[in-house]
Scaffold this motif. Structure first.
Motif, mmCIF file in Angstrom:
data_model
loop_
_atom_site.group_PDB
_atom_site.id
_atom_site.type_symbol
_atom_site.label_atom_id
_atom_site.label_comp_id
_atom_site.label_asym_id
_atom_site.label_seq_id
_atom_site.Cartn_x
_atom_site.Cartn_y
_atom_site.Cartn_z
ATOM 1 N N LEU A 102 0.827 -1.208 0.000
ATOM 2 C CA LEU A 102 0.000 0.000 0.000
ATOM 3 C C LEU A 102 0.860 1.257 0.000
ATOM 4 O O LEU A 102 0.602 2.201 -0.768
ATOM 5 N N PHE A 103 1.905 1.290 0.854
ATOM 6 C CA PHE A 103 2.759 2.471 0.914
ATOM 7 C C PHE A 103 3.538 2.653 -0.391
ATOM 8 O O PHE A 103 3.771 3.784 -0.835
ATOM 9 N N SER A 104 3.938 1.541 -1.013
ATOM 10 C CA SER A 104 4.609 1.642 -2.315
ATOM 11 C C SER A 104 3.652 2.209 -3.355
ATOM 12 O O SER A 104 4.024 3.082 -4.146
ATOM 13 N N GLY A 105 2.417 1.700 -3.365
ATOM 14 C CA GLY A 105 1.410 2.206 -4.292
ATOM 15 C C GLY A 105 1.071 3.659 -4.027
ATOM 16 O O GLY A 105 0.812 4.436 -4.962
ATOM 17 N N LEU A 106 1.061 4.041 -2.751
ATOM 18 C CA LEU A 106 0.796 5.431 -2.387
ATOM 19 C C LEU A 106 1.920 6.328 -2.888
ATOM 20 O O LEU A 106 1.667 7.438 -3.406
ATOM 21 N N GLY A 107 3.164 5.860 -2.764
ATOM 22 C CA GLY A 107 4.295 6.622 -3.292
ATOM 23 C C GLY A 107 4.184 6.800 -4.801
ATOM 24 O O GLY A 107 4.416 7.897 -5.325
ATOM 25 N N ASN A 108 3.801 5.725 -5.498
ATOM 26 C CA ASN A 108 3.613 5.818 -6.955
ATOM 27 C C ASN A 108 2.534 6.838 -7.291
ATOM 28 O O ASN A 108 2.690 7.651 -8.222
ATOM 29 N N GLY A 109 1.420 6.750 -6.549
ATOM 30 C CA GLY A 109 0.297 7.644 -6.832
ATOM 31 C C GLY A 109 0.623 9.098 -6.575
ATOM 32 O O GLY A 109 0.262 9.976 -7.368
ATOM 33 N N VAL A 130 9.451 11.931 -1.953
ATOM 34 C CA VAL A 130 8.279 11.057 -1.806
ATOM 35 C C VAL A 130 8.711 9.604 -1.625
ATOM 36 O O VAL A 130 8.185 8.873 -0.789
ATOM 37 N N GLN A 131 9.719 9.179 -2.412
ATOM 38 C CA GLN A 131 10.201 7.810 -2.317
ATOM 39 C C GLN A 131 10.834 7.537 -0.960
ATOM 40 O O GLN A 131 10.675 6.454 -0.397
ATOM 41 N N ILE A 132 11.558 8.515 -0.450
ATOM 42 C CA ILE A 132 12.160 8.348 0.878
ATOM 43 C C ILE A 132 11.071 8.141 1.924
ATOM 44 O O ILE A 132 11.159 7.259 2.780
ATOM 45 N N ALA A 133 10.017 8.968 1.811
ATOM 46 C CA ALA A 133 8.909 8.837 2.759
ATOM 47 C C ALA A 133 8.241 7.472 2.619
ATOM 48 O O ALA A 133 7.919 6.814 3.623
ATOM 49 N N ALA A 134 8.046 7.031 1.368
ATOM 50 C CA ALA A 134 7.406 5.730 1.130
ATOM 51 C C ALA A 134 8.278 4.595 1.666
ATOM 52 O O ALA A 134 7.782 3.622 2.249
ATOM 53 N N ILE A 135 9.597 4.718 1.482
ATOM 54 C CA ILE A 135 10.516 3.682 1.967
ATOM 55 C C ILE A 135 10.499 3.620 3.481
ATOM 56 O O ILE A 135 10.498 2.534 4.085
ATOM 57 N N VAL A 136 10.490 4.799 4.124
ATOM 58 C CA VAL A 136 10.461 4.829 5.596
ATOM 59 C C VAL A 136 9.178 4.175 6.107
ATOM 60 O O VAL A 136 9.208 3.339 7.028
ATOM 61 N N LEU A 137 8.053 4.522 5.485
ATOM 62 C CA LEU A 137 6.773 3.931 5.900
ATOM 63 C C LEU A 137 6.765 2.423 5.642
ATOM 64 O O LEU A 137 6.276 1.644 6.456
ATOM 65 N N SER A 138 7.317 2.021 4.499
ATOM 66 C CA SER A 138 7.375 0.591 4.178
ATOM 67 C C SER A 138 8.279 -0.152 5.152
ATOM 68 O O SER A 138 8.005 -1.289 5.529
ATOM 69 N N ALA A 139 9.386 0.512 5.549
ATOM 70 C CA ALA A 139 10.301 -0.123 6.502
ATOM 71 C C ALA A 139 9.617 -0.319 7.858
ATOM 72 O O ALA A 139 9.802 -1.355 8.516
ATOM 73 N N ILE A 140 8.822 0.682 8.253
ATOM 74 C CA ILE A 140 8.071 0.539 9.505
ATOM 75 C C ILE A 140 7.088 -0.614 9.395
ATOM 76 O O ILE A 140 6.966 -1.447 10.299
ATOM 77 N N ALA A 141 6.410 -0.679 8.245
ATOM 78 C CA ALA A 141 5.477 -1.794 8.020
ATOM 79 C C ALA A 141 6.220 -3.110 7.968
ATOM 80 O O ALA A 141 5.699 -4.160 8.363
ATOM 81 N N GLY A 142 7.468 -3.066 7.479
ATOM 82 C CA GLY A 142 8.260 -4.284 7.355
ATOM 83 C C GLY A 142 8.606 -4.923 8.683
ATOM 84 O O GLY A 142 8.981 -6.104 8.731
ATOM 85 N N ILE A 143 8.496 -4.155 9.774
ATOM 86 C CA ILE A 143 8.752 -4.736 11.093
ATOM 87 C C ILE A 143 7.804 -5.900 11.351
ATOM 88 O O ILE A 143 8.178 -6.916 11.943
ATOM 89 N N SER A 144 6.566 -5.749 10.881
ATOM 90 C CA SER A 144 5.596 -6.831 11.062
ATOM 91 C C SER A 144 6.016 -8.073 10.295
ATOM 92 O O SER A 144 5.675 -9.197 10.681
#
Length: 660
Positions: A281-288, A526-540
């Motif tokens: 979702l965060f990757s798709g949000l970054g794309n969008g 935007v990509q940095i923000a998406a990566i940070v959010l994805s990394a946080i999600a990646g903890i799960s």
């Protein structure tokens, strides 16, 4: 020459340094067509001898020869091949695999043959019918009686057409009727030319065979022939042969177990799917967001345009460095002025069809009816701007101006701002004279349009109007930027690079900024923000990996006996590892599929809500995002299964078979 020969077999167990001999010099010759009973009391070494004959026990001294060839118990590959193609096991406790039906239990052995899929199933059904289970083909072991389970074990032992059948106390858990039926089947197997070896402590069972070998305290103290061995049929070429288990069969078996325990694993799949969903979702949000920004910029700025500035340092600079340098020289605008020759030089470049000099001034004020509105960034209109930049009205001509909608509201009201169109306003700007001194430029211009985005365009006049206003105040008329229009967007970067490399007196003359440069900078953030959010999600996903590891270890513990059965049937350590890694990978694939469903469902909902606001699909999941998510799922699940799978493959088959 006997088919099976054992010469001087010795075997001991050790408790610390203390030795406990089990077999003390066993010499034995057995042939096909015999139904041999190894008789003796418990602890006499019968099972140990069978494990050596069956290729499970490797730590002993002496020789085992099969059909004249010595079996090297130090070579694991040779033992795997031997168990797979020569030995068939029948156990007292049946040792059937609980999550498979009886046909699938027989197929476990047939999967390691050269028969085709349909042929394997036909043979499995035929063998089960042969042992009287034709009406129970869809049942699992838990739905059968003891005698029926033993018949399944016999059918499985015969599946690969082995030459030696080892039956370890095959009637120990059966009543008299089932005992008689099982012994009759074993006798029929011997009559077909197989060597049947039965381990028993029952004299009655032993008397059923053709020969009794009595074992006491690890030594043969009796060898009695009850009746002649059955004649061995003339050799005929078997229609199939044994082979190692294929990867496809491993995945198929893993899938069967996964479906059997699906609901238990569903929470793990859900947890992993949620982590993958968040990353997706965060990757798709970054794309969008990137696409939205690009759409907005391209709707107001011509993507074929290159904005050219004077390079104030003479050093080659990137677009970011150029913008920083321009801010540095903002208080000395004379450093940024371009000569007519420098502007003309740009007209000679390949793929350029229009060069427009212009002015960019940092601050200005618009006045109307004694109301003032200040802005930041007024410039001359060029082809760099898209027609969509002006939401109401048209581009400025001579003595005309386009202002921002917010300024129009400030000068009038939110309700009546459009009435300002066609009215004359007072424009005040700051510029420099020929002595590089600050001067104030003023002029009365007619409002002909409004822009919506203050960042894209605050206010604009045309070049001729701006130059006239400057000349009236004896200001410097040199342009401080140039808009270069390229014939095709595919050449924009090429032209910009060419401009940046132009030199005068060994110094770089120009700096160039394109829409792509602006987008690259924004997209990077935007990509940095998406990566940070994805990394946080990646903890799960880390938590999910730990859950998979725990589940696989639990599965190894629960399936220890199954591992022993598979090893006894001839599966390699490699096959056992693959069985568990395959199941984990399947968990990863199911998780990825669930994550995709969640992501598409949630993104559709989010896009539906946000489209009403921004008129744009703000979540855009690409094929690359999907592929990346699947790869992440596979990598995580595979890595998580490595240690449990390795532990499973290293289990001793004998210990595994004796597990509860």
């Amino acid at each position: 020459m006997a088919f099976l020969e054992l010469n001087d077999i010795h075997k001991s167990y050790f408790l610390g340094k203390e030795e406990f001999p089990v077999l003390n010099g066993i010499d034995l010759q057995l042939d096909r067509g015999e139904f041999v009973s190894i008789l003796g009391e418990s602890g006499g070494g019968k099972s140990t001898l069978m494990n050596i004959i069956g290729g499970l026990d490797r730590k002993f001294t002496g020789q085992v020869k099969v059909d004249g060839r010595q079996l090297d118990h130090t070579k694991e590959k040779q033992l795997d091949n031997y168990r797979r193609g020569t030995i068939g096991y029948i156990y007292q406790s049946y040792n059937l695999i609980s999550h498979l039906n009886i046909v699938e239990n027989v197929l476990v052995s047939l999967d390691m043959t050269t028969l085709k899929g349909s042929q394997r199933k036909e043979r499995a059904i035929a063998l089960l019918k042969k042992v009287g289970l034709g009406d129970h083909l869809k049942k699992r072991p838990s739905q059968l009686s003891g005698g029926q389970k033993q018949r399944v074990a016999i059918a499985r032992a015969l599946a690969s057409d082995p030459e030696i059948i080892i039956a370890d106390e095959p009637t120990g858990a059966l009543d008299s009727r089932n005992t008689a039926e099982v012994l009759k089947l074993l006798d029929q197997i011997a009559a077909e030319g197989k060597l049947v070896i039965t381990v028993t402590h029952s004299q009655e069972v032993a008397n059923y065979g053709t020969r009794i070998v009595h074992l006491t305290d690890g030594q043969i103290d009796g060898d009695t022939r009850l009746k002649p061995a059955y004649p061995v049929p003339q050799e005929d070429q078997s229609e199939f042969r044994a082979r190692p288990l294929s990867a496809g069969a491993s995945y198929k078996n893993a899938f069967k177990h996964l479906t059997f325990t699906f609901w238990r694993n569903s929470l793990i799949m859900l947890g992993t799917a949620i982590g993958l969903f968040a990353v997706l979702l965060f990757s798709g949000l970054g794309n969008g967001v990137n696409a939205f920004i690009e759409n907005q910029i391209n709707s107001m700025v011509n993507p074929n345009s290159v904005t050219v500035f004077k390079n104030p340092t003479g050093k080659k600079m990137s677009s970011t460095e150029l913008q920083q340098s321009m801010q540095q020289f903002a208080n000395d605008p004379s450093k940024l002025l371009l000569t007519d020759d420098q502007i003309d030089h740009l007209r000679d470049l390949k793929h350029v069809n229009k060069v427009e000099p212009g002015y960019q001034l940092s601050t200005y004020t618009v006045s109307y009816n004694k109301k003032n509105s200040s802005g930041s960034g007024i410039q001359t209109w060029t082809k760099a701007f898209s027609d969509n930049t002006i939401k109401t009205g048209h581009k400025p001509g001579d003595n005309e101006i386009v202002i921002n909608k917010n300024q129009a509201i400030a000068l009038t009201s939110a309700k009546n701002y459009k009435k300002l169109q066609g009215k004359t306003v007072q424009l005040t700007m700051q510029w420099i004279n020929k002595k590089n001194q600050p001067i104030q430029i003023t002029g009365k211009l007619k409002v002909v349009g409004f822009s919506d985005n203050a960042q894209a365009l605050a206010a604009a006049t045309n070049y001729h109007t701006m130059r006239q206003l400057i000349e009236k105040k004896n200001g410097v008329t040199k342009a401080n930027y140039v808009s270069v229009n390229v014939t095709n967007s595919i050449y924009v970067k090429q032209v910009a690079k060419k401009i940046q490399n132009l030199k005068d007196n060994n110094k770089y003359t120009y700096g160039a900024i394109t829409v792509g440069d602006i987008l690259d900078t924004i997209n990077q953030y935007v990509q940095i923000a998406a990566i940070v959010l994805s990394a946080i999600a990646g903890i799960s996903l880390v938590v999910s990996a730990l859950m998979i590891i725990v589940t696989m270890y639990m599965s190894v513990a629960e399936r220890t006996k199954e591992i022993g059965i598979l090893r006894a049937l001839g599966e390699r350590k490699k096959d056992i590892r693959r069985l568990f890694t395959a199941e984990s990978i399947l968990i990863g694939l199911f998780s990825a599929a669930l994550a995709l469903l969640l992501a598409y469902g949630f993104s559709s909902l989010l896009n539906h809500i946000l489209y009403k606001i921004v008129k744009f699909n703000i979540v855009q999941i690409s094929a690359a995002n999907i592929i990346s998510t699947v790869i992440i799922a596979l990598v995580i699940s595979f890595i998580a299964a490595l240690l449990p799978a390795r532990r499973a493959s290293r289990l001793n088959p004998i210990d595994a078979l004796s597990a509860d």
